[in-house]
Design a protein around this motif. Sequence first.
Motif, mmCIF file in Angstrom:
data_model
loop_
_atom_site.group_PDB
_atom_site.id
_atom_site.type_symbol
_atom_site.label_atom_id
_atom_site.label_comp_id
_atom_site.label_asym_id
_atom_site.label_seq_id
_atom_site.Cartn_x
_atom_site.Cartn_y
_atom_site.Cartn_z
ATOM 1 N N ALA A 170 -5.008 -5.281 57.300
ATOM 2 C CA ALA A 170 -3.775 -6.055 57.107
ATOM 3 C C ALA A 170 -2.551 -5.222 57.497
ATOM 4 N N ILE A 171 -2.531 -3.980 57.020
ATOM 5 C CA ILE A 171 -1.347 -3.137 57.252
ATOM 6 C C ILE A 171 -1.267 -2.703 58.718
ATOM 7 N N LEU A 172 -2.389 -2.253 59.253
ATOM 8 C CA LEU A 172 -2.389 -1.773 60.648
ATOM 9 C C LEU A 172 -1.880 -2.872 61.602
ATOM 10 N N THR A 173 -2.350 -4.085 61.398
ATOM 11 C CA THR A 173 -1.973 -5.151 62.334
ATOM 12 C C THR A 173 -0.576 -5.689 62.063
ATOM 13 N N ASP A 174 -0.220 -5.845 60.775
ATOM 14 C CA ASP A 174 1.066 -6.485 60.496
ATOM 15 C C ASP A 174 2.258 -5.567 60.704
ATOM 16 N N THR A 175 2.013 -4.262 60.792
ATOM 17 C CA THR A 175 3.109 -3.355 61.141
ATOM 18 C C THR A 175 3.187 -3.191 62.664
ATOM 19 N N GLY A 176 2.390 -3.976 63.413
ATOM 20 C CA GLY A 176 2.359 -3.792 64.856
ATOM 21 C C GLY A 176 1.850 -2.390 65.165
ATOM 22 N N SER A 177 0.744 -2.000 64.532
ATOM 23 C CA SER A 177 0.205 -0.640 64.558
ATOM 24 C C SER A 177 1.318 0.405 64.356
ATOM 25 N N PHE A 178 1.986 0.253 63.225
ATOM 26 C CA PHE A 178 3.024 1.191 62.770
ATOM 27 C C PHE A 178 4.205 1.300 63.735
ATOM 28 N N HIS A 179 4.633 0.151 64.250
ATOM 29 C CA HIS A 179 5.826 0.110 65.101
ATOM 30 C C HIS A 179 7.020 -0.555 64.403
ATOM 31 N N HIS A 180 6.767 -1.457 63.463
ATOM 32 C CA HIS A 180 7.863 -2.264 62.915
ATOM 33 C C HIS A 180 8.736 -1.465 61.949
ATOM 34 N N SER A 181 9.934 -2.007 61.673
ATOM 35 C CA SER A 181 10.911 -1.213 60.915
ATOM 36 C C SER A 181 10.774 -1.392 59.403
ATOM 37 N N ALA A 233 -9.498 5.815 63.192
ATOM 38 C CA ALA A 233 -9.771 5.789 64.638
ATOM 39 C C ALA A 233 -10.702 4.631 64.973
ATOM 40 N N ALA A 234 -11.742 4.462 64.161
ATOM 41 C CA ALA A 234 -12.688 3.368 64.416
ATOM 42 C C ALA A 234 -12.009 2.015 64.246
ATOM 43 N N MET A 235 -11.123 1.900 63.258
ATOM 44 C CA MET A 235 -10.404 0.633 63.049
ATOM 45 C C MET A 235 -9.537 0.320 64.261
ATOM 46 N N ALA A 236 -8.791 1.303 64.738
ATOM 47 C CA ALA A 236 -7.895 1.073 65.873
ATOM 48 C C ALA A 236 -8.689 0.671 67.116
ATOM 49 N N ARG A 237 -9.816 1.371 67.338
ATOM 50 C CA ARG A 237 -10.644 1.031 68.514
ATOM 51 C C ARG A 237 -11.187 -0.383 68.411
ATOM 52 N N ARG A 238 -11.682 -0.747 67.206
ATOM 53 C CA ARG A 238 -12.284 -2.081 67.035
ATOM 54 C C ARG A 238 -11.257 -3.184 67.202
ATOM 55 N N ILE A 239 -10.053 -2.938 66.710
ATOM 56 C CA ILE A 239 -9.052 -4.014 66.727
ATOM 57 C C ILE A 239 -8.322 -4.081 68.071
ATOM 58 N N PHE A 240 -7.936 -2.923 68.586
ATOM 59 C CA PHE A 240 -7.066 -2.947 69.768
ATOM 60 C C PHE A 240 -7.808 -2.684 71.073
ATOM 61 N N ASP A 241 -8.971 -2.048 71.008
ATOM 62 C CA ASP A 241 -9.680 -1.725 72.249
ATOM 63 C C ASP A 241 -10.974 -2.516 72.355
ATOM 64 N N SER A 242 -10.867 -3.818 72.111
ATOM 65 C CA SER A 242 -12.068 -4.647 72.202
ATOM 66 C C SER A 242 -11.818 -5.829 73.143
ATOM 67 N N ASN A 243 -10.941 -5.604 74.130
ATOM 68 C CA ASN A 243 -10.633 -6.674 75.085
ATOM 69 C C ASN A 243 -11.826 -7.019 75.960
ATOM 70 N N SER A 244 -11.913 -8.285 76.345
ATOM 71 C CA SER A 244 -12.880 -8.679 77.369
ATOM 72 C C SER A 244 -12.250 -8.364 78.738
#
Length: 346
Positions: free
Chosen positions: A173-184, A205-216
């Motif tokens: 929830a936190i990783l995605t809703d902060t825009g991977s820690f970009h939001h203010s 690291a595994a969470m970030a890979r699964r969520i952001f690096d799983s593009n088709s």
Amino acid sequence: MSDPASPGAASAVAQPAAERLIGRIRQDLITRQRFLLTSHARPDGDSIGSQLAMAFALEALGKKVRIVNADRPPEHYSGFPGVDRIEIASDVPADAEADAVIVMECSDLSRTGVRGFEGRYIINIDHHGGNRMYGDVNWFDESAAACGEMVFDVIGALGVPLTREIATHIYLAILTDTGSFHHSNITPRTFDICRQTVEAGVNPAAMARRIFDSNSFGKLKLIGSLLDSMELLDEGRLAVLYLDDAMLESCGCTHNDTEGLINLPLTAREIQAVVFFRVDAGDAVRVSLRSKYDVDVRLVASAFGGGGHKNAAGFTVTGPLTQIRGAILDRLVAAVAQGLQTRPTA
Ligand code: 5GP
Ligand code: MN
């Protein structure tokens, strides 16, 4: 939403009311037995993570839980614990008896996209500005970086241990809703909760890979055609993206492949705000907005009947886009000018 310059001040004022409300919610969760959980249509990581963390916590207390959502979770969330138990329905199933409905992440009950919650006992937990207070209990905290932060507090108040499953969903929830820690709206508290989830077994690291690096491969193609047709306005400070069904089909993609695309233009230094027009079959155009620092796109979304947060907001337009496009872009250009006056340094 908290001001990055004074996070302490905002939470100090909100604290006593929050404690009272958490206590009231705790009481409701302990005394009631059967729960229906829901969140907004077109679920994102915060809606999925908040609901499943809450579900696992309630089940740890021996409660009966069902989760009902209007839309299927995006594909890259399918491997997360419990995601396959989310029921998809446009009406509350006839056999769904419940002593309370917990609505998370919805400023308005209609945001669920599910009919039939009205008139039931509703616990409303949300962090979106402009929440309509539609529940029997309403805990609304705009300073939370994710609804998952609030769910974390409820789980703590219930005394349920932070299992790896619960921690995974809070972190999601936190990783995605902060825009991977970009939001203010990120505060020390955000990191304190994340620290506890990592101690409970989350692998960032595994969470970030699964969520952001799983593009088709199709999604990579879609990124190409979307950026190819991107327009730049206001001397490159505002990016305009447009997507319709034909573009999706030509890349072999569906709407589930569109998450995160809006953030791509913000990786360019000059670009301060992005507007993403998504044209579905029919009249409706979904408008998503993102921005950097103090450029407030929630105010723009509110002007068109939507909402969200300072750096991430949205709304829906019915009727021809050509009629309203100019007005939306004018407001965005004004929001960029306003936000740049107070741009903080890193
Ligand atoms: P997204 O662009 O990802 O659909 O939404 C970004 C943020 O704005 C999310 O926090 C979302 O809940 C909020 N948002 C998007 N669309 C609407 C809308 O139509 N109404 C309201 N109140 N909030 C919205
Ligand atoms: Mn959220």
